[in-house]
Each structure stands twice: as C-alpha cells, then as structure tokens.
Design a protein around this motif. Structure first.
Motif, short mmCIF file in Angstrom:
data_model
loop_
_atom_site.label_atom_id
_atom_site.label_comp_id
_atom_site.label_asym_id
_atom_site.label_seq_id
_atom_site.Cartn_x
_atom_site.Cartn_y
_atom_site.Cartn_z
N GLU A 178 0.81 -1.22 0.00
CA GLU A 178 0.00 0.00 0.00
C GLU A 178 0.85 1.27 0.00
O GLU A 178 0.30 2.38 -0.01
CB GLU A 178 -0.94 -0.02 1.22
CG GLU A 178 -1.97 -1.14 1.14
CD GLU A 178 -2.78 -1.30 2.41
OE1 GLU A 178 -2.89 -0.31 3.16
OE2 GLU A 178 -3.30 -2.41 2.65
N GLU A 222 0.43 3.86 -3.02
CA GLU A 222 -0.87 4.56 -2.98
C GLU A 222 -0.87 5.65 -1.91
O GLU A 222 -1.42 6.74 -2.13
CB GLU A 222 -1.98 3.55 -2.70
CG GLU A 222 -3.38 4.15 -2.78
CD GLU A 222 -4.47 3.12 -2.60
OE1 GLU A 222 -5.64 3.53 -2.48
OE2 GLU A 222 -4.15 1.91 -2.57
N ARG A 230 0.95 8.65 -3.16
CA ARG A 230 0.06 9.43 -4.05
C ARG A 230 -0.91 10.28 -3.24
O ARG A 230 -1.21 11.43 -3.60
CB ARG A 230 -0.70 8.50 -5.00
CG ARG A 230 0.16 7.93 -6.12
CD ARG A 230 -0.70 7.31 -7.20
NE ARG A 230 -1.38 6.10 -6.75
CZ ARG A 230 -0.86 4.89 -6.83
NH1 ARG A 230 0.36 4.73 -7.35
NH2 ARG A 230 -1.52 3.83 -6.40
N ASP A 231 -1.39 9.73 -2.11
CA ASP A 231 -2.25 10.53 -1.23
C ASP A 231 -1.52 11.77 -0.74
O ASP A 231 -2.06 12.89 -0.74
CB ASP A 231 -2.68 9.70 -0.01
CG ASP A 231 -3.77 8.69 -0.32
OD1 ASP A 231 -4.49 8.88 -1.32
OD2 ASP A 231 -3.89 7.71 0.43
#
Length: 534
Positions: free
Chosen positions: A98, A101, A104-105
């Motif tokens: 994870e 991702e 990217r957050d």
C-alpha cells in the motif's frame, strides 16, 4: 477501567457525542482525520499540531517501492530481514503493497516530494535497503514538508476540529470498552471529558523518556501508559531503536544527522581517523542501525570518540542538499564542509507499543492505535530506515476505512469555535522534576544501547522509587511507560535487533517471537524484582 464522564467537566456541554476523537496531532493522527472526512473528528493535541510531533523531525523520508527497478516483494524482504525474525509477515506485505498509494495521497495533499525535470519522484537509498526507494524533500526536510502540507489540509477541512494544548491522561470507559478520552489543559488542573463513538490513539513515541534522544519533549509515552492502565496488551516494548548518528553537541533533544548522509558516502571515523566499521559489517556505514549504534557506542566508551566525516563525499553541497543538518552543525560552531561531526547513539524510535491488528484495532473495544504508539508487528526487533512514516500513513488509512465500515453514514460537521489556547506550561513540583531526570538517566544508562540483568533490575527499582513522588497523572504515565520498557527488556534473555543484552549476547532461536504483556503482569514483575533487590 471504570471511569465515567460523570465526575468530570464535559468538553462541550449540550453537544452530541463526537463520532471520532483522535489523541495526537502527528502524521498518523492528521492523516487518519483527513481520511475520515467528512465524518466529524476531534483531534486532541498536547502541543500545536506539528510542533510536538516526531514526524515533523523525520529527515530521511518515506520508503515505498515506486521505481521500475524495485518491487514490493524486495521492500517486504528487506523489512523482514531488518526485523530479525519477529515481524508479522502478513502485516509487512500489506504495508509495503500500500506504500505507493499512500505516497500518491500525500502528493494530493500538496507534499512537495523531490522530482526530476520529467516529474518522476527522486529516490534515495538508506541503510539495509537493497534499492533506492526513499522519497525525500530537499534532502533532509521530508518530515517537516509532509506535516506542513497535512496541517494546511486539516485546517481547511470543516469536519475536523483541532484542540491544541490538552494532555491526554486516561481513557473513559467501562470494562474493556473505551468511550472517550479524559484530558487536562496544559497549565491547568481541571480535567475535561471528550466522549466518542470511536477513539484513535496516535500519541507518538517514548523518545523523551531517554536523556539522549532525537525526539521532541512531547514524545514521552503518555498514550502507551494510558492504554496499558486501561488493560490493553503491550507488545515488543523492549525493542528500542537508537539512531547511530545524533550530533553529540550537548543539545536536548540531540540534532539528527540523517542516515542519508551515509547513503551519500559519508563515513564514520574515530579520533585517530580510523574507519571503524571496517571488519564489523560488510555494508560498513550502511549496516543495520543497531549494529552501527553499538559500534559507535563502543568507540565512545573506550575513549576513541566517533565522528561523521562528510568532507569528501558531500563537501560544498552540504548546505543545499542537507540544510537541516547544516543549520544544526552551524549552531554548534561546526562547519560540516571542513569539520568532523561528533556523533553518538540517541533514542530514535520505539518498535514496541500497543498491540494492534491489521486494521489498527487494539485489545480494547472501540480503541484503535496508529503510528509509533502502536505495535503492528511491521518492524519486528529493528525498524528498517524510513518505514516509520510509511507505517503511520498506511495504518491511519486502514483505521479510517475500518471505522467508516463500522459506523453509519456520517453527517457533515461544521464545529463551533472553542477556546483551545494551549495555556501556560505545566508547573511541576521539584520532586516531580527530579523524578523525570531519574527516569531519563536510568533508561539511557541501563535500558539503552547495551543492557544487562543487573542494570535492568536497577532501572526498575529506580523508576518505582521515582514514581512514588509523582502527583500528576501525566508524570505517572511517563513512569508507567518506563517500567513497561525495562520489564520487557529484563524478560527477553537474548540479543535481537534493537535489544542487546551483554549477559545474553546471542540470539536465542526459541525466543524468535514477539513479546506480550499487560501492566498488571509488569507490576507483578516489578514487585518481585524489588523484593530481590531489597
């Protein structure tokens, strides 16, 4: 735990119970709050958000398998290797998968990660990583940049209320069910009750319980003690990571000389100019942190001193590439372009904490934990460099998702204004100040880089004696956390990762497993230890 709200002042009379109360204003707490939006959330923070958070001081960055030459499997395997055989493999696999991702957050929240001219993230390598996978900001400013971006996002989110200057002291609840947080305003005596449908503990680590640490004063183990006093299971408390290269210039906290310096080629030498990592580990200065920390500790103990030599590897680039370390060195009268930097191991990160599952749930109902206060099993006995920020955001997001799935569809919230001024610093009596000094010194001397049965038993006796003069619950919480760490270290009769026993210097295969304890069990051990000492 049988504390009700009846005996204390409600934080907001006449208002509904909060959907979620988050104790802690660091990376895990802020990220969780943003992920819960638009569900009503109250963040309770000891200091102004960001200022008392260890996350803001993180220099290296956040580790994630982003490069085409890298893979999640390689990141997972590096993490497992660093953890010395006691990581929870499924947790590590989920965390590393994870990672991209969550990066990217962070980009979506405005974190200015270093990028090349084509917009690709620039990656650096740190100790015990097989590939370059650490995403940074201006060399050594990742923590501050991440926190600045999240603070801005939180301030702009109407469903998030931030109460700064409140010290969490206890959990409210009945039996194993947590229904809120009991907090005291800094500088005041009045306790306030914050009832909640869900409570997230994100209070940070234990660093400032040690005399030599890289952590802010707010990292003092309060949240860990609150959970332990409520009956939560504590895991891996003995595993404390000491950063090998804190600047040894007499500052408290000690300025951190980021591992990225060694990643760029800086070397460790003693007073004689000898590169003492040669012959100790094949990776030299980029060996696992516990090995480097013990090597530096040995050089200092034997009078040879330890220094970071950045002159050839970094030289004139230092000010631009590592501005935070450069400023700290300059403040101490050192010029890293031409001077050796004196270094020493300092408490940096706690691998142990409140036991949680893959969704951040603790052993107490309605209580989740994330960040350094939690023990997910991701780090094992020794955290891989730059995995701490990764763990914080991954499990903060998982907690938010778990809470969203358990509770009804949220209503939007626009909080009324509340007086949340931090107030005056807490006034401690002389005995309590002395007790804190005793605690910090005994943990550094007896529960530090090197440990032994004699030293650990002395630590428990000293802490128990110091605790007897403490009046404030917040100071008592510090003593409780100190006992948890020392007791866990006494019970693990082997050396593994960040835990090294001079009387048990080898790994014991039979102890290749995590440790678990409750405060009740630890207090029984302390009582037994005191009888033996007396």
């Amino acid at each position: 735990m049988a504390i009700s709200t009846d005996d204390f002042v409600p934080a907001y009379p006449g208002k509904d119970v909060d959907d979620v109360v988050i104790l802690g204003g660091g990376l895990a707490g802020l990220f969780c709050a943003l992920k819960l939006s638009p569900r009503p959330v109250t963040i309770i923070s000891n200091a102004p958000i960001g200022q008392g958070a260890s996350s803001a001081w993180a220099q290296g960055g956040i580790a994630a398998a982003i490069s085409e030459k890298d893979s999640v499997e390689k990141h997972r395997d590096d993490t497992l290797a660093a953890g010395c055989g006691i990581c929870e493999e499924n947790i590590v696999d989920q965390m590393t998968r994870e990672g991209s991702e969550r990066v990217r957050d962070l980009l979506s929240y405005g974190v200015p990660f270093d990028q090349d001219l084509e917009g690709r993230l620039q990656l650096s390598r740190e100790a015990a990583h097989s590939h370059s996978r650490v995403v940074r900001v201006r060399g050594d400013m990742a923590g501050k940049a991440i926190m600045d971006a999240l603070i801005t996002a939180v301030r702009r989110t109407p469903s998030i209320r931030v109460l700064e200057g409140y010290i969490g002291e206890s959990f409210i609840g009945e039996g194993r069910y947590v229904t809120g947080v009991l907090a005291r305003r800094r500088g005041g005596l009045e306790r306030m009750a914050f009832p909640a449908k869900a409570v997230v503990l994100a209070s940070g680590g234990i660093g400032h319980l040690y005399a030599m640490t890289t952590n802010p004063g707010e990292a003092n183990g309060h949240g860990l003690a609150m959970a332990a006093r409520a009956g939560a299971v504590i895991s891996d408390a003995e595993f404390v990571q000491f950063h090998p290269t804190a600047l040894d210039v007499g500052s408290d906290p000690a300025p951190l000389a980021t591992e990225a310096l060694r990643g760029e080629g800086a070397i460790l030498v003693n007073k004689a100019g000898e590169r003492f990592m040669e012959g100790i580990h094949a990776d030299l200065e980029l060996a696992p942190r516990d090995i480097v920390a013990r090597a530096i500790h040995r050089e200092i103990l034997e009078g040879r001193g330890a220094y970071l030599d950045c002159r050839d590897a970094i030289g004139a680039r230092f000010k631009d590439d590592f501005p935070t370390v450069f400023a700290a060195a300059q403040s101490a009268g050192l010029d890293p372009v031409k001077d050796l930097l004196p270094v020493a191991p300092a408490e940096h990160y706690h691998m142990g904490g409140v036991l949680t599952d893959a969704n951040g749930r603790t052993s107490l109902d309605n209580l989740w934990a994330a960040g350094e206060v939690a023990s997910t099993g991701a780090h094992g006995a020794n955290r891989l460099a730059s995995n701490s920020l990764l763990e914080a955001v991954v499990f903060a997001a998982r907690i938010a998702e778990d809470i969203q799935g358990l509770m009804p569809t949220p209503r939007s919230a626009f909080w009324d204004e509340m007086d949340a001024a931090p107030g005056l610093p807490s006034q401690r009596n002389i005995e309590e100040r002395d007790a804190i000094t005793v605690l910090r010194n005994t943990l550094s001397e007896n529960v530090g880089v090197l440990r032994s049965r004699e030293g650990l038993r002395k630590a428990l006796a000293d802490i128990q004696k110091a605790e007897s003069v403490c009046v404030r619950q917040s100071i008592q919480n510090m003593m409780v956390t100190g006992k948890l760490i020392a007791a866990a270290a006494l019970m693990r009769e082997e050396s593994r990762g960040g835990h090294f026993r001079t009387d048990f210097p080898d790994e014991n295969p039979a102890m290749a497993k995590r440790s678990y304890a409750t405060l009740k069990e630890v207090n029984a051990l302390v009582a037994e230890n005191l009888e033996t000492v007396i």
